[in-house]
Design a protein around this motif. Structure first.
Motif, PDB file in Angstrom:
ATOM      1  N   ALA A  68       0.834  -1.207   0.000  1.00 46.74           N
ATOM      2  CA  ALA A  68       0.000   0.000   0.000  1.00 46.74           C
ATOM      3  C   ALA A  68       0.863   1.250   0.000  1.00 46.74           C
ATOM      4  O   ALA A  68       0.596   2.205  -0.751  1.00 46.74           O
ATOM      5  N   ASN A  69       1.897   1.269   0.799  1.00 45.88           N
ATOM      6  CA  ASN A  69       2.765   2.446   0.853  1.00 45.88           C
ATOM      7  C   ASN A  69       3.554   2.625  -0.440  1.00 45.88           C
ATOM      8  O   ASN A  69       3.803   3.754  -0.873  1.00 45.88           O
ATOM      9  N   TRP A  70       3.914   1.525  -1.096  1.00 45.73           N
ATOM     10  CA  TRP A  70       4.572   1.621  -2.397  1.00 45.73           C
ATOM     11  C   TRP A  70       3.610   2.248  -3.410  1.00 45.73           C
ATOM     12  O   TRP A  70       3.986   3.146  -4.170  1.00 45.73           O
ATOM     13  N   LEU A  71       2.349   1.768  -3.425  1.00 37.72           N
ATOM     14  CA  LEU A  71       1.352   2.327  -4.347  1.00 37.72           C
ATOM     15  C   LEU A  71       1.155   3.827  -4.102  1.00 37.72           C
ATOM     16  O   LEU A  71       1.047   4.605  -5.050  1.00 37.72           O
ATOM     17  N   ARG A  72       1.111   4.229  -2.835  1.00 41.37           N
ATOM     18  CA  ARG A  72       0.948   5.646  -2.501  1.00 41.37           C
ATOM     19  C   ARG A  72       2.107   6.478  -3.039  1.00 41.37           C
ATOM     20  O   ARG A  72       1.931   7.619  -3.443  1.00 41.37           O
ATOM     21  N   ALA A  73       3.303   5.919  -3.036  1.00 41.32           N
ATOM     22  CA  ALA A  73       4.501   6.647  -3.455  1.00 41.32           C
ATOM     23  C   ALA A  73       4.723   6.624  -4.970  1.00 41.32           C
ATOM     24  O   ALA A  73       5.593   7.344  -5.465  1.00 41.32           O
ATOM     25  N   HIS A  74       3.955   5.798  -5.692  1.00 41.12           N
ATOM     26  CA  HIS A  74       4.143   5.650  -7.139  1.00 41.12           C
ATOM     27  C   HIS A  74       2.793   5.790  -7.851  1.00 41.12           C
ATOM     28  O   HIS A  74       2.215   4.791  -8.293  1.00 41.12           O
ATOM     29  N   PRO A  75       2.291   7.011  -7.988  1.00 35.85           N
ATOM     30  CA  PRO A  75       0.978   7.208  -8.614  1.00 35.85           C
ATOM     31  C   PRO A  75       0.913   6.645 -10.033  1.00 35.85           C
ATOM     32  O   PRO A  75       1.881   6.719 -10.783  1.00 35.85           O
ATOM     33  N   THR A  76      -0.212   6.085 -10.361  1.00 35.29           N
ATOM     34  CA  THR A  76      -0.465   5.590 -11.702  1.00 35.29           C
ATOM     35  C   THR A  76      -0.833   6.752 -12.606  1.00 35.29           C
ATOM     36  O   THR A  76      -1.701   7.559 -12.251  1.00 35.29           O
ATOM     37  N   ALA A  77      -0.190   6.851 -13.739  1.00 39.98           N
ATOM     38  CA  ALA A  77      -0.541   7.800 -14.810  1.00 39.98           C
ATOM     39  C   ALA A  77      -0.706   9.235 -14.321  1.00 39.98           C
ATOM     40  O   ALA A  77      -1.578   9.957 -14.798  1.00 39.98           O
ATOM     41  N   ASN A  78       0.112   9.656 -13.364  1.00 42.40           N
ATOM     42  CA  ASN A  78       0.042  11.017 -12.827  1.00 42.40           C
ATOM     43  C   ASN A  78      -1.307  11.366 -12.205  1.00 42.40           C
ATOM     44  O   ASN A  78      -1.692  12.526 -12.148  1.00 42.40           O
ATOM     45  N   LEU A  79      -2.042  10.340 -11.758  1.00 45.98           N
ATOM     46  CA  LEU A  79      -3.309  10.582 -11.079  1.00 45.98           C
ATOM     47  C   LEU A  79      -3.036  11.077  -9.662  1.00 45.98           C
ATOM     48  O   LEU A  79      -1.940  10.908  -9.124  1.00 45.98           O
ATOM     49  N   LEU A  80      -4.030  11.689  -9.045  1.00 49.09           N
ATOM     50  CA  LEU A  80      -3.927  12.244  -7.697  1.00 49.09           C
ATOM     51  C   LEU A  80      -4.395  11.216  -6.680  1.00 49.09           C
ATOM     52  O   LEU A  80      -5.464  10.623  -6.837  1.00 49.09           O
ATOM     53  N   SER A  81      -3.653  11.046  -5.622  1.00 53.44           N
ATOM     54  CA  SER A  81      -4.006  10.070  -4.600  1.00 53.44           C
ATOM     55  C   SER A  81      -5.156  10.574  -3.738  1.00 53.44           C
ATOM     56  O   SER A  81      -5.215  11.753  -3.394  1.00 53.44           O
ATOM     57  N   THR A  82      -6.041   9.667  -3.374  1.00 54.37           N
ATOM     58  CA  THR A  82      -7.103   9.971  -2.408  1.00 54.37           C
ATOM     59  C   THR A  82      -6.789   9.331  -1.061  1.00 54.37           C
ATOM     60  O   THR A  82      -7.587   9.412  -0.135  1.00 54.37           O
ATOM     61  N   ALA A  83      -5.632   8.679  -0.949  1.00 55.99           N
ATOM     62  CA  ALA A  83      -5.257   7.971   0.278  1.00 55.99           C
ATOM     63  C   ALA A  83      -4.898   8.952   1.377  1.00 55.99           C
ATOM     64  O   ALA A  83      -4.383  10.037   1.115  1.00 55.99           O
ATOM     65  N   GLY A  84      -5.161   8.546   2.605  1.00 51.38           N
ATOM     66  CA  GLY A  84      -4.752   9.340   3.764  1.00 51.38           C
ATOM     67  C   GLY A  84      -3.269   9.134   4.006  1.00 51.38           C
ATOM     68  O   GLY A  84      -2.486   8.995   3.076  1.00 51.38           O
ATOM     69  N   GLY A  85      -2.887   9.042   5.258  1.00 52.08           N
ATOM     70  CA  GLY A  85      -1.487   8.845   5.609  1.00 52.08           C
ATOM     71  C   GLY A  85      -1.012   7.448   5.286  1.00 52.08           C
ATOM     72  O   GLY A  85      -1.783   6.590   4.845  1.00 52.08           O
ATOM     73  N   PRO A  86       0.270   7.191   5.529  1.00 54.55           N
ATOM     74  CA  PRO A  86       0.834   5.873   5.249  1.00 54.55           C
ATOM     75  C   PRO A  86       0.174   4.795   6.112  1.00 54.55           C
ATOM     76  O   PRO A  86      -0.334   5.057   7.191  1.00 54.55           O
ATOM     77  N   VAL A  87       0.203   3.572   5.590  1.00 58.37           N
ATOM     78  CA  VAL A  87      -0.309   2.426   6.330  1.00 58.37           C
ATOM     79  C   VAL A  87       0.778   1.989   7.304  1.00 58.37           C
ATOM     80  O   VAL A  87       1.927   1.781   6.912  1.00 58.37           O
ATOM     81  N   PRO A  88       0.444   1.866   8.599  1.00 55.32           N
ATOM     82  CA  PRO A  88       1.459   1.453   9.584  1.00 55.32           C
ATOM     83  C   PRO A  88       2.007   0.066   9.274  1.00 55.32           C
ATOM     84  O   PRO A  88       1.280  -0.807   8.799  1.00 55.32           O
ATOM     85  N   ASP A  89       3.271  -0.135   9.536  1.00 58.55           N
ATOM     86  CA  ASP A  89       3.913  -1.424   9.296  1.00 58.55           C
ATOM     87  C   ASP A  89       3.556  -2.379  10.440  1.00 58.55           C
ATOM     88  O   ASP A  89       4.331  -2.591  11.361  1.00 58.55           O
TER      89      ASP A  89
END
Length: 151
Positions: A68-89
């Motif tokens: 999940a944190n990798w996905l948050r850090a690597h947006p697909t096709a320059n789209l804007l993230s709707t995710a909140g903060g990072p997922v705790p490990d």
């Protein structure tokens, strides 16, 4: 010859497919033609007409938080993230959602749902692109629609 409505559907399908083609998944992700996990949520796209595509991957050896944190850090096709903060490990976390939209307040884009499975992490991408002229119904009781991937 397609009608104007038919062309709008073709454009929406092409946009949804372009977002799928640009999907950025963590290293080691393996695409699957069928679901590789148990997903306890579903993204409902409230506006329409809409074209939808679903895709699946498994990320062997991954954790939900790491993926999940990798996905948050690597947006697909320059789209804007709707995710909140990072997922705790935390190994107790067995699911997460990461959403992306093309512009603020959009009701289209990609929602990645992640679920722990026997191999690592299963990923489902729900992709939706609105056809030209699409409309959104009013929210019952007023208010506004939440961003895709935020419930």
């Amino acid at each position: 010859m397609p009608t104007a409505a038919g062309l709008a559907g073709i454009d929406a399908r092409a946009q949804a497919q372009a977002w799928l083609d640009a999907a950025a998944l963590p290293p080691g992700a393996v695409r699957s033609s069928v679901s590789t996990g148990r997903f306890d949520s579903y993204t409902a796209w409230p506006c329409g007409p809409v074209e939808q595509i679903e895709a699946f991957w498994t990320i062997p050896g991954a954790t939900v938080a790491g993926a999940a944190n990798w996905l948050r850090a690597h947006p697909t096709a320059n789209l804007l993230s709707t995710a909140g903060g990072p997922v705790p490990d935390d190994p107790k976390i067995t699911g997460a959602i990461v959403g992306y939209i093309p512009r603020p307040d959009a009701q289209e884009g990609i929602v990645y749902t992640l679920a722990k499975n026997d191999e690592g992490v299963a990923v489902r991408a729900q992709i939706a692109a609105l056809a030209q002229g699409a409309t959104c119904p009013p929210v019952p009781g007023g208010g506004s629609w939440g961003a895709p991937g935020q419930g």
